[in-house]
Design an enzyme around this catalytic site. Structure first.
Site, PDB file in Angstrom:
ATOM      1  N   THR A  61       0.809  -1.223   0.000  1.00 56.11           N
ATOM      2  CA  THR A  61       0.000   0.000   0.000  1.00 56.11           C
ATOM      3  C   THR A  61       0.841   1.272   0.000  1.00 56.11           C
ATOM      4  O   THR A  61       2.036   1.243   0.281  1.00 56.11           O
ATOM      5  CB  THR A  61      -0.918   0.024   1.238  1.00 56.11           C
ATOM      6  OG1 THR A  61      -0.116   0.125   2.417  1.00 56.11           O
ATOM      7  CG2 THR A  61      -1.788  -1.220   1.320  1.00 56.11           C
ATOM      8  N   ASP A  62       0.161   2.356  -0.286  1.00 56.93           N
ATOM      9  CA  ASP A  62       0.800   3.666  -0.182  1.00 56.93           C
ATOM     10  C   ASP A  62       0.630   4.192   1.244  1.00 56.93           C
ATOM     11  O   ASP A  62       0.133   3.477   2.118  1.00 56.93           O
ATOM     12  CB  ASP A  62       0.216   4.639  -1.218  1.00 56.93           C
ATOM     13  CG  ASP A  62      -1.286   4.890  -1.049  1.00 56.93           C
ATOM     14  OD1 ASP A  62      -1.850   4.585   0.031  1.00 56.93           O
ATOM     15  OD2 ASP A  62      -1.897   5.393  -2.000  1.00 56.93           O
ATOM     16  N   ALA A  63       1.002   5.420   1.489  1.00 57.89           N
ATOM     17  CA  ALA A  63       0.949   5.995   2.837  1.00 57.89           C
ATOM     18  C   ALA A  63      -0.481   6.082   3.381  1.00 57.89           C
ATOM     19  O   ALA A  63      -0.683   6.116   4.587  1.00 57.89           O
ATOM     20  CB  ALA A  63       1.590   7.387   2.842  1.00 57.89           C
TER      21      ALA A  63
END
Length: 103
Positions: free
Chosen positions: A16-18
């Site tokens: 995932t991203d942030a």
């Protein structure tokens, strides 16, 4: 080979991203992993140890419908749409429960 195959994948933080949303390219990785497991389940595991033929992804089209989130348990499906002498077409979908996330 089975016409319909399902493979469950847990989404980890590394996917995932942030914001905790799966990066779009990882959808394709999940589909690739499912195709590999589909071949293995069909008894084609010897594919990796031979040199007579190859499976090549010729075309990919992805429609993103809803986000996949960190820690989701998703089900990725593979279904044979058509099969010819030297090629086949798969339809792959990603679900969280009954909700389709990508196709």
């Amino acid at each position: 080979m089975a016409n319909h195959f399902e493979f469950n994948i847990r989404v980890y933080i590394e996917d995932t991203d942030a914001g905790g949303i799966v990066y779009h390219a990882n959808h394709i990785r999940y589909m690739e992993r499912t195709r590999t497991e589909w071949l293995r389940a069909a008894g084609v595991s010897h594919y990796w140890h031979q040199s007579d033929y190859n499976f090549v992804v010729h075309k990919i089209s992805v429609k993103y419908m809803r986000p996949i989130l960190m820690d989701d348990l998703i089900t990725v499906t593979a279904r044979v749409i058509s099969c010819k002498a030297s090629s086949f077409v798969l339809q792959q979908n990603i679900y969280r429960g009954e909700i389709m996330l990508a196709s």
